[in-house]
Design a protein around this motif. Structure first.
Motif, PDB file in Angstrom:
ATOM      1  N   LYS A  31     -27.003 -44.154 -20.767  1.00  0.00           N
ATOM      2  CA  LYS A  31     -28.284 -44.182 -20.049  1.00  0.00           C
ATOM      3  C   LYS A  31     -28.248 -43.242 -18.854  1.00  0.00           C
ATOM      4  O   LYS A  31     -29.222 -42.523 -18.581  1.00  0.00           O
ATOM      5  CB  LYS A  31     -28.584 -45.609 -19.593  1.00  0.00           C
ATOM      6  CG  LYS A  31     -28.939 -46.568 -20.726  1.00  0.00           C
ATOM      7  CD  LYS A  31     -29.142 -47.998 -20.207  1.00  0.00           C
ATOM      8  CE  LYS A  31     -29.423 -48.959 -21.357  1.00  0.00           C
ATOM      9  NZ  LYS A  31     -29.561 -50.366 -20.880  1.00  0.00           N
ATOM     10  N   VAL A  32     -27.122 -43.242 -18.141  1.00  0.00           N
ATOM     11  CA  VAL A  32     -26.988 -42.352 -16.987  1.00  0.00           C
ATOM     12  C   VAL A  32     -27.072 -40.891 -17.427  1.00  0.00           C
ATOM     13  O   VAL A  32     -27.740 -40.067 -16.782  1.00  0.00           O
ATOM     14  CB  VAL A  32     -25.662 -42.621 -16.248  1.00  0.00           C
ATOM     15  CG1 VAL A  32     -25.394 -41.540 -15.200  1.00  0.00           C
ATOM     16  CG2 VAL A  32     -25.684 -43.992 -15.592  1.00  0.00           C
ATOM     17  N   SER A  33     -26.409 -40.547 -18.536  1.00  0.00           N
ATOM     18  CA  SER A  33     -26.412 -39.161 -19.012  1.00  0.00           C
ATOM     19  C   SER A  33     -27.822 -38.708 -19.386  1.00  0.00           C
ATOM     20  O   SER A  33     -28.227 -37.575 -19.090  1.00  0.00           O
ATOM     21  CB  SER A  33     -25.473 -39.009 -20.209  1.00  0.00           C
ATOM     22  OG  SER A  33     -24.127 -39.191 -19.815  1.00  0.00           O
ATOM     23  N   TYR A  34     -28.592 -39.573 -20.042  1.00  0.00           N
ATOM     24  CA  TYR A  34     -29.973 -39.221 -20.385  1.00  0.00           C
ATOM     25  C   TYR A  34     -30.801 -38.983 -19.128  1.00  0.00           C
ATOM     26  O   TYR A  34     -31.582 -38.028 -19.054  1.00  0.00           O
ATOM     27  CB  TYR A  34     -30.606 -40.332 -21.228  1.00  0.00           C
ATOM     28  CG  TYR A  34     -30.354 -40.197 -22.712  1.00  0.00           C
ATOM     29  CD1 TYR A  34     -31.024 -39.231 -23.460  1.00  0.00           C
ATOM     30  CD2 TYR A  34     -29.456 -41.036 -23.359  1.00  0.00           C
ATOM     31  CE1 TYR A  34     -30.798 -39.107 -24.824  1.00  0.00           C
ATOM     32  CE2 TYR A  34     -29.213 -40.919 -24.726  1.00  0.00           C
ATOM     33  CZ  TYR A  34     -29.896 -39.951 -25.455  1.00  0.00           C
ATOM     34  OH  TYR A  34     -29.665 -39.813 -26.812  1.00  0.00           O
ATOM     35  N   GLU A  35     -30.621 -39.826 -18.122  1.00  0.00           N
ATOM     36  CA  GLU A  35     -31.389 -39.664 -16.888  1.00  0.00           C
ATOM     37  C   GLU A  35     -30.962 -38.403 -16.140  1.00  0.00           C
ATOM     38  O   GLU A  35     -31.786 -37.705 -15.541  1.00  0.00           O
ATOM     39  CB  GLU A  35     -31.216 -40.897 -16.000  1.00  0.00           C
ATOM     40  CG  GLU A  35     -31.944 -42.126 -16.514  1.00  0.00           C
ATOM     41  CD  GLU A  35     -33.445 -41.885 -16.671  1.00  0.00           C
ATOM     42  OE1 GLU A  35     -34.058 -41.305 -15.749  1.00  0.00           O
ATOM     43  OE2 GLU A  35     -33.995 -42.252 -17.727  1.00  0.00           O
ATOM     44  N   ALA A  72     -21.948 -34.852 -21.349  1.00  0.00           N
ATOM     45  CA  ALA A  72     -22.904 -35.474 -22.265  1.00  0.00           C
ATOM     46  C   ALA A  72     -24.321 -35.114 -21.868  1.00  0.00           C
ATOM     47  O   ALA A  72     -25.163 -34.779 -22.724  1.00  0.00           O
ATOM     48  CB  ALA A  72     -22.727 -36.989 -22.259  1.00  0.00           C
ATOM     49  N   ALA A  73     -24.615 -35.161 -20.569  1.00  0.00           N
ATOM     50  CA  ALA A  73     -25.947 -34.787 -20.090  1.00  0.00           C
ATOM     51  C   ALA A  73     -26.250 -33.336 -20.413  1.00  0.00           C
ATOM     52  O   ALA A  73     -27.362 -32.988 -20.830  1.00  0.00           O
ATOM     53  CB  ALA A  73     -26.044 -35.038 -18.584  1.00  0.00           C
ATOM     54  N   PRO A 210     -19.561 -39.964 -23.171  1.00  0.00           N
ATOM     55  CA  PRO A 210     -20.077 -40.323 -24.497  1.00  0.00           C
ATOM     56  C   PRO A 210     -21.504 -39.864 -24.753  1.00  0.00           C
ATOM     57  O   PRO A 210     -22.403 -40.096 -23.953  1.00  0.00           O
ATOM     58  CB  PRO A 210     -19.994 -41.858 -24.490  1.00  0.00           C
ATOM     59  CG  PRO A 210     -20.067 -42.236 -23.055  1.00  0.00           C
ATOM     60  CD  PRO A 210     -19.395 -41.138 -22.292  1.00  0.00           C
ATOM     61  N   VAL A 211     -21.672 -39.159 -25.869  1.00  0.00           N
ATOM     62  CA  VAL A 211     -22.992 -38.843 -26.413  1.00  0.00           C
ATOM     63  C   VAL A 211     -23.197 -39.806 -27.576  1.00  0.00           C
ATOM     64  O   VAL A 211     -22.245 -40.138 -28.283  1.00  0.00           O
ATOM     65  CB  VAL A 211     -23.055 -37.380 -26.906  1.00  0.00           C
ATOM     66  CG1 VAL A 211     -24.413 -37.057 -27.517  1.00  0.00           C
ATOM     67  CG2 VAL A 211     -22.752 -36.422 -25.758  1.00  0.00           C
TER      68      VAL A 211
END
Length: 582
Positions: A31-35, A72-73, A210-211
């Motif tokens: 969730k952090v990577s998407y944000e 990942a981001a 992690p992706v």
């Protein structure tokens, strides 16, 4: 001066970017990577024209230090911007109804994915099995006919926002296979998958951030007539049409190669700061481990490579963006750059991590994570070995040539020419370019040949860009080191001792400027490693889980053993007791 982008610098002080994630669960990290990806793309405020023309802002995005903080981001960013938006934008020029979708993707109101690779075929697109069958209604029926046809790797599980994908499949019209086409497919609404689409979340890769890598399959998914990106008609030149259709993958070869630069800068920064902080020796005479040449070599080497690679990237992007240049040459330039920089980063990063001892093994110190991210980059958008085989064999056959050296008498140019002539002579002795002799005698040498071309190009670019001569000299020494046997055999008087003197002088010349060179890289705000300062290490220790108590374990009594009193040593004799135990 290093060219590290600063557009996202303001984000590093926000909780989203500054809160440590190493102790979070996989789903929390995801969730952090998407944000973070969303915040980064919005910070660049890209237009459709930026993506189509490969503007300076597009290349700047692909050198953003976010890659060092959260690979990942950055993976999500390049899929969103280059692969998905880039492919759709090409068609939006002639289909204005697609422009709002492009705007949504660049504003990150929707997730974008790019589904090409299949678990049984990788990027062997000619043998892709996913099918899109034209129906009498004008719609298409999307199917995964075998387990080997499952789309492999793209993160397609629901992640809060609706996800639209560019899906590649064979177009079937009646009984006729009309080749590979791309289709717009909505995969999920952000909470659940769309009807007929199944996404299986793969385990973590282990090491990198992690992706949500997935296996994605389609079961009779009906697509509207306008979902196809392009025409259903038979192409007059199918190979050319496919090359044009998948050009964003070629662009991705150079774009994700660019992502390696902030990784290299992070290695050099962490290695330098830790090596100056960590001291050894007796009290009163302790010295930083940076004092030792064995500590200096990998850090100085990578520093020189960073500045030279920046010059090479500028040269490569200029040629790649020139649409008058043969597309095969542009593809070669992208592949050579990626192969060369990935080799530097993989070797240099591992060496610096080793020189940080056991601290280099912990993910919270970034280096193991960065190494695994770079390994992933080496494979994505064209595995560097496969790319090298393709490019080397094509150039050895004379199908095209890359720009010749501006310094043909330089050591690296002589090396490139020597390897090229040697392998061309071997190829000429083979019965066919696909013969087993080529497999045995040429293929194992393709990647070293491509790297040799990259070393020469990097040298030329650095000289033309005015990079500090001491950095160039050290770069030459490190490149020579990769094939010292060739230079010993072909350059008069260039033996092992001569090379050692060359490398030593180059290292000596760069060492006094290391602090300034690393400081100009400008990636420290994105460094989260705990070992770079005493303050950061102390703060980290305070966050570790603590175990303590008042437990006591009674030593077992040996049968028949007499109980004797034990005289405890006084404090003054403790040093002698330790000495005797050692």
């Amino acid at each position: 001066m290093s060219a590290t982008p600063r557009r996202t610098l303001h984000l590093t002080n926000t909780p989203l970017f500054s809160t440590p994630t190493h102790a979070l669960s996989r789903s929390e990290k995801g969730k952090v990577s998407y944000e973070r990806a969303r915040a980064t793309v919005r910070a660049y405020d890209l237009s459709m024209d930026d993506v189509l023309t490969l503007s300076p802002k597009f290349w700047e995005l692909h050198q953003d230090p976010l890659m060092a903080l959260d690979g990942a981001a950055m993976t999500l960013v390049t899929i969103q911007v280059n692969l998905t938006t880039g492919t759709i934008a090409r068609h939006a020029v002639h289909r204005p109804e697609l422009v709002p979708l492009v705007d949504d993707l660049l504003a990150y109101r929707k997730h974008g994915q790019f589904l090409m690779t299949e678990v049984g075929h990788g990027l062997d697109i000619d043998n892709m099995e996913t099918t899109a069958t034209l129906l009498p209604s004008g719609e298409f029926l999307l199917n995964t006919p075998t387990p080997q046809a499952a789309k492999f790797m793209p993160p397609t599980v629901p992640a809060g926002l609706p996800t639209v994908a560019v899906v590649w499949a064979k177009l079937l019209v009646g009984e006729e296979d009309r080749g590979i086409r791309s289709f717009l497919v909505y995969l999920n609404d952000g909470k659940q998958m769309c009807t007929g689409i199944k996404s299986r979340l793969l385990p973590e890769r282990g090491g990198p951030n992690p992706v949500n890598h997935s296996l994605t399959t389609f079961d009779n998914v009906r697509l509207p007539p306008d979902s196809i990106l392009g025409s259903i008609e038979v192409h007059k030149n199918p190979k050319k049409a496919l090359t044009q259709a998948i050009w964003r993958v070629v662009t991705g070869t150079l774009a994700i190669g660019s992502l390696v630069l902030p990784v290299m800068k992070s290695y050099a920064t962490i290695g330098t700061m830790y090596s100056l902080r960590r001291h050894v020796g007796a009290p009163g005479s302790r010295i930083p481990i940076m004092h030792f040449r064995t500590q200096q070599i990998p850090i100085l080497t990578l520093t020189a490579q960073i500045y030279v690679m920046e010059a090479l990237l500028q040269w490569c992007t200029a040629i790649f963006c020139d649409t008058t240049v043969d597309p095969r040459v542009r593809h070669a330039i992208a592949g050579i750059f990626k192969t060369t920089i990935a080799a530097h980063a993989n070797a240099g990063g591992l060496a610096i991590s080793d020189r940080c001892g056991v601290q280099g093994l912990f993910a919270h110190n970034q280096m193991t994570t960065l190494h695994n991210e770079t390994r992933g980059i080496s494979i994505a958008e064209g595995d560097v070995l496969v790319l090298s085989i393709k490019l080397a064999t094509e150039m050895l056959q004379g199908r095209y040539t890359v720009p010749a050296s501006k310094n043909p008498q330089s050591l690296l140019a002589l090396h490139e020419t020597g390897l090229f002539e040697e392998n061309r002579a071997i190829l000429a002795s083979c019965s066919h370019h696909r013969s087993n002799d080529v497999n045995r005698l040429i293929l194992p040498h393709c990647q070293p040949l491509i790297e040799a071309i990259g070393h020469r190009m990097a040298f030329d670019a650095a000289v033309a860009a005015g990079v500090d001569p001491s950095l160039i000299d050290l770069y030459v020494a490190t490149a020579v080191k990769t094939d010292l046997a060739w230079y010993s055999e072909n350059v008069p008087g260039f033996g092992r001792r001569a090379f050692a003197e060359l490398e030593t002088k180059a290292l000596d010349d760069v060492l006094p400027h290391l602090g300034t060179l690393v400081g100009k890289m400008g990636v420290e705000p994105w460094i989260t490693s705990k070992i770079v300062t005493d303050e950061r290490w102390d703060a980290f220790v305070e966050t570790c889980e603590v175990f303590e108590g008042n437990g006591h374990v009674q030593s077992p009594k040996v049968p028949g053993e007499k109980t004797t009193s034990v005289t405890r040593p006084n404090p003054s004799s403790s040093s002698e007791m330790v000495r005797s135990h050692l």
